[in-house]
Scaffold this motif. Structure first.
Motif, PDB file in Angstrom:
ATOM      1  N   ALA A   1      -4.700  13.557   5.268  1.00 25.02           N
ATOM      2  CA  ALA A   1      -4.605  13.123   3.876  1.00 25.02           C
ATOM      3  C   ALA A   1      -5.849  12.355   3.436  1.00 25.02           C
ATOM      4  CB  ALA A   1      -3.363  12.242   3.695  1.00 25.02           C
ATOM      5  N   ILE A   2      -6.461  11.595   4.386  1.00 31.50           N
ATOM      6  CA  ILE A   2      -7.617  10.772   4.025  1.00 31.50           C
ATOM      7  C   ILE A   2      -8.895  11.586   4.000  1.00 31.50           C
ATOM      8  CG2 ILE A   2      -9.038   8.802   4.732  1.00 31.50           C
ATOM      9  CD1 ILE A   2      -6.473   7.600   5.956  1.00 31.50           C
TER      10      ILE A   2
ATOM     11  N   ALA B   1      -3.742   1.339   4.081  1.00 33.23           N
ATOM     12  CA  ALA B   1      -2.556   1.080   4.894  1.00 33.23           C
ATOM     13  C   ALA B   1      -2.850   1.306   6.376  1.00 33.23           C
ATOM     14  CB  ALA B   1      -1.405   1.977   4.437  1.00 33.23           C
ATOM     15  N   VAL B   2      -3.578   2.384   6.701  1.00 31.33           N
ATOM     16  CA  VAL B   2      -3.911   2.675   8.097  1.00 31.33           C
ATOM     17  C   VAL B   2      -4.876   1.619   8.646  1.00 31.33           C
ATOM     18  CG1 VAL B   2      -5.017   4.344   9.634  1.00 31.33           C
ATOM     19  CG2 VAL B   2      -3.475   5.140   7.837  1.00 31.33           C
ATOM     20  N   SER B   3      -5.859   1.204   7.825  1.00 33.05           N
ATOM     21  CA  SER B   3      -6.805   0.168   8.256  1.00 33.05           C
ATOM     22  C   SER B   3      -6.084  -1.154   8.532  1.00 33.05           C
ATOM     23  CB  SER B   3      -7.880  -0.022   7.190  1.00 33.05           C
ATOM     24  OG  SER B   3      -8.767  -1.053   7.546  1.00 33.05           O
ATOM     25  N   LEU B   4      -5.136  -1.511   7.648  1.00 32.30           N
ATOM     26  CA  LEU B   4      -4.349  -2.728   7.850  1.00 32.30           C
ATOM     27  C   LEU B   4      -3.532  -2.635   9.133  1.00 32.30           C
ATOM     28  CD1 LEU B   4      -3.319  -5.454   6.685  1.00 32.30           C
ATOM     29  CD2 LEU B   4      -1.515  -4.143   5.547  1.00 32.30           C
ATOM     30  N   TRP B   5      -2.962  -1.470   9.386  1.00 30.14           N
ATOM     31  CA  TRP B   5      -2.157  -1.245  10.595  1.00 30.14           C
ATOM     32  C   TRP B   5      -3.001  -1.425  11.856  1.00 30.14           C
ATOM     33  CZ3 TRP B   5      -2.326   2.678  14.378  1.00 30.14           C
ATOM     34  CH2 TRP B   5      -1.187   2.779  15.189  1.00 30.14           C
ATOM     35  N   LYS B   6      -4.220  -0.879  11.854  1.00 31.81           N
ATOM     36  CA  LYS B   6      -5.113  -0.992  13.015  1.00 31.81           C
ATOM     37  C   LYS B   6      -5.552  -2.451  13.231  1.00 31.81           C
ATOM     38  CE  LYS B   6      -7.080   3.681  12.818  1.00 31.81           C
ATOM     39  NZ  LYS B   6      -8.316   4.481  12.631  1.00 31.81           N
TER      40      LYS B   6
ATOM     41  N   HIS C   1       0.833  -1.206   0.000  1.00 29.95           N
ATOM     42  CA  HIS C   1       0.000   0.000   0.000  1.00 29.95           C
ATOM     43  C   HIS C   1       0.870   1.259   0.000  1.00 29.95           C
ATOM     44  CE1 HIS C   1      -3.594  -2.336   0.361  1.00 29.95           C
ATOM     45  NE2 HIS C   1      -3.342  -2.748   1.603  1.00 29.95           N
ATOM     46  N   LYS C   2       1.958   1.211   0.738  1.00 32.32           N
ATOM     47  CA  LYS C   2       2.849   2.375   0.817  1.00 32.32           C
ATOM     48  C   LYS C   2       3.486   2.657  -0.545  1.00 32.32           C
ATOM     49  CE  LYS C   2       6.677   4.134   3.632  1.00 32.32           C
ATOM     50  NZ  LYS C   2       7.611   4.423   2.534  1.00 32.32           N
ATOM     51  N   ASP C   3       3.951   1.605  -1.234  1.00 30.02           N
ATOM     52  CA  ASP C   3       4.540   1.795  -2.561  1.00 30.02           C
ATOM     53  C   ASP C   3       3.511   2.289  -3.556  1.00 30.02           C
ATOM     54  OD1 ASP C   3       6.902   0.872  -1.522  1.00 30.02           O
ATOM     55  OD2 ASP C   3       6.654  -1.198  -2.240  1.00 30.02           O
ATOM     56  N   ARG C   4       2.290   1.790  -3.450  1.00 26.97           N
ATOM     57  CA  ARG C   4       1.246   2.247  -4.372  1.00 26.97           C
ATOM     58  C   ARG C   4       0.949   3.723  -4.166  1.00 26.97           C
ATOM     59  NH1 ARG C   4      -2.190  -1.367  -3.091  1.00 26.97           N
ATOM     60  NH2 ARG C   4      -1.388  -2.929  -4.553  1.00 26.97           N
ATOM     61  N   PHE C   5       1.000   4.159  -2.899  1.00 26.35           N
ATOM     62  CA  PHE C   5       0.769   5.579  -2.625  1.00 26.35           C
ATOM     63  C   PHE C   5       1.901   6.431  -3.200  1.00 26.35           C
ATOM     64  CE2 PHE C   5       1.822   9.169   0.195  1.00 26.35           C
ATOM     65  CZ  PHE C   5       0.725   9.978  -0.058  1.00 26.35           C
ATOM     66  N   GLU C   6       3.138   5.961  -3.062  1.00 22.50           N
ATOM     67  CA  GLU C   6       4.273   6.718  -3.596  1.00 22.50           C
ATOM     68  C   GLU C   6       4.178   6.880  -5.107  1.00 22.50           C
ATOM     69  OE1 GLU C   6       7.725   4.651  -2.371  1.00 22.50           O
ATOM     70  OE2 GLU C   6       7.616   5.309  -0.266  1.00 22.50           O
ATOM     71  N   LYS C   7       3.598   5.884  -5.791  1.00 30.09           N
ATOM     72  CA  LYS C   7       3.517   5.946  -7.238  1.00 30.09           C
ATOM     73  C   LYS C   7       2.313   6.743  -7.724  1.00 30.09           C
ATOM     74  CE  LYS C   7       5.847   1.508  -7.888  1.00 30.09           C
ATOM     75  NZ  LYS C   7       5.714   0.094  -8.368  1.00 30.09           N
ATOM     76  N   SER C   8       1.171   6.592  -7.036  1.00 27.45           N
ATOM     77  CA  SER C   8      -0.061   7.225  -7.530  1.00 27.45           C
ATOM     78  C   SER C   8      -0.491   8.431  -6.718  1.00 27.45           C
ATOM     79  CB  SER C   8      -1.202   6.205  -7.546  1.00 27.45           C
ATOM     80  OG  SER C   8      -1.492   5.764  -6.216  1.00 27.45           O
ATOM     81  N   GLY C   9      -0.091   8.495  -5.431  1.00 25.86           N
ATOM     82  CA  GLY C   9      -0.534   9.585  -4.563  1.00 25.86           C
ATOM     83  C   GLY C   9      -2.005   9.501  -4.202  1.00 25.86           C
ATOM     84  N   ALA C  10      -2.640   8.321  -4.379  1.00 23.60           N
ATOM     85  CA  ALA C  10      -4.079   8.156  -4.095  1.00 23.60           C
ATOM     86  C   ALA C  10      -4.314   8.051  -2.595  1.00 23.60           C
ATOM     87  CB  ALA C  10      -4.612   6.923  -4.804  1.00 23.60           C
ATOM     88  N   ALA C  11      -5.328   8.780  -2.114  1.00 21.96           N
ATOM     89  CA  ALA C  11      -5.657   8.755  -0.689  1.00 21.96           C
ATOM     90  C   ALA C  11      -6.183   7.380  -0.268  1.00 21.96           C
ATOM     91  CB  ALA C  11      -6.691   9.828  -0.364  1.00 21.96           C
ATOM     92  N   ALA C  12      -6.762   6.609  -1.230  1.00 21.97           N
ATOM     93  CA  ALA C  12      -7.289   5.288  -0.907  1.00 21.97           C
ATOM     94  C   ALA C  12      -6.184   4.356  -0.415  1.00 21.97           C
ATOM     95  CB  ALA C  12      -7.984   4.683  -2.136  1.00 21.97           C
TER      96      ALA C  12
END
Length: 303
Positions: free
Chosen positions: A262-263, A218-223, A202-213
């Motif tokens: 960000a979300i 990533a935060v939901s998975l962390w929780k 999820h972190k790599d996908r955010f770095e590439k696309s910048g999508a808030a989803a």
């Protein structure tokens, strides 16, 4: 001496009078012919005044030449002052006499005296299956092997089951704590590897696309990961409650607030790099909690 003779005569007269009052029972076989060892029923019926107490032969009676297999007694029925007692005896014989008979008694109880009254003897004929016997007897030899059905050896199977269960119980009693500890460490490590792989994706996908989803996932998975590891409903807490749950950890507070902006605010404070840094802080915190739980499990072994 005269008194003794008179008393004896009185008893004889009394018994004779009772014998005249007691009706003879009726007994007969259910079949006129039987085979050797074949079951046959013998019915005994006795009718007597209702005031009389009558007992029929029990299992310990000698039914010779027959053997008792089963006895069935029926309740006494009374009509017009006359009672009827009946019993059916299931018998068999192994005697080879062609004609066999049986007469059973009933016992009439009267004070201290017991009167035994027999039924008329009833005859049954033995059916001869072998008419001619050649002497000497010829023995036929048969040496052919017969196939025997293979049977499962249940006693041996039961012995193996008991031995196996006993062995497993002993292993558990001796090594149970170590096995539980190793299993917990295995599950803990497996869950952390799975979390780290998904979180980095999820972190790599955010770095590439910048999508808030991607941040939200990533935060939901962390929780959810912390919920399972801490055994507490962290995934249902608000950001403030999570920070308080972890003793106001500054890194958790900063990272969650940046992610929330960000979300929900669609704001990425100054640059995407700050949000990416917040995700790295959450990953590092999760790894620290993994190490803490691993140490707790190892310390439990020493205690």
């Amino acid at each position: 001496m005269r008194k003794s003779i008179l008393l004896f005569l009185f008893c004889l007269l009394r018994l004779a009078a009772q014998a005249q009052q007691v009706q003879q029972p009726e007994g007969r076989f259910g079949s006129d012919t039987i085979k050797l060892g074949e079951l046959v029923q013998y019915t005994l019926v006795h009718r007597h005044p209702a005031a009389q107490e009558v007992v029929m032969p029990a299992a310990n009676y000698n039914f010779s030449p027959f053997e008792l297999v089963r006895k069935d007694f029926y309740p006494t029925s009374t009509k017009g002052g006359i009672s009827t007692d009946s019993a059916v005896y299931t018998l068999r014989t192994f005697e080879t006499h062609p004609t066999q008979q049986l007469a059973l008694p009933v016992y009439v109880l009267g004070g201290q005296d017991t009167l035994e009254v027999f039924s008329p003897a009833h005859v049954v004929h033995l059916q001869q299956l072998v008419q001619n016997v050649q002497e000497p007897l010829q023995v036929k030899a048969d040496t052919t092997l017969v196939a025997v059905e293979e049977r499962f050896n249940w006693p041996v199977m039961l012995l193996w089951v008991v031995a196996s269960v006993t062995f497993l119980v002993l292993v558990w009693l001796i090594f149970g704590q170590s096995i539980r500890r190793r299993y917990k460490l295995y599950r803990l490590r497996k869950d952390h590897i799975y979390f780290a792989s998904r979180f980095n994706s999820h972190k790599d996908r955010f770095e590439k696309s910048g999508a808030a989803a991607s941040i939200e996932k990533a935060v939901s998975l962390w929780k959810n990961y912390l919920t399972k590891m801490e055994r507490s409903a962290v995934n249902s807490f608000t950001t403030k409650e999570i920070v308080e749950f972890y003793d106001n950890d500054e890194e958790v507070n900063t990272a969650l607030r940046i992610c929330d902006k960000a979300i929900y605010g669609n704001l990425q404070s100054e640059s995407e790099g700050e949000t990416n840094l917040a995700l790295g802080m959450l990953r590092r915190f999760a790894k620290d909690r993994y190490r803490t739980h691993r140490e707790l499990i190892n310390n439990a072994r020493n205690k």
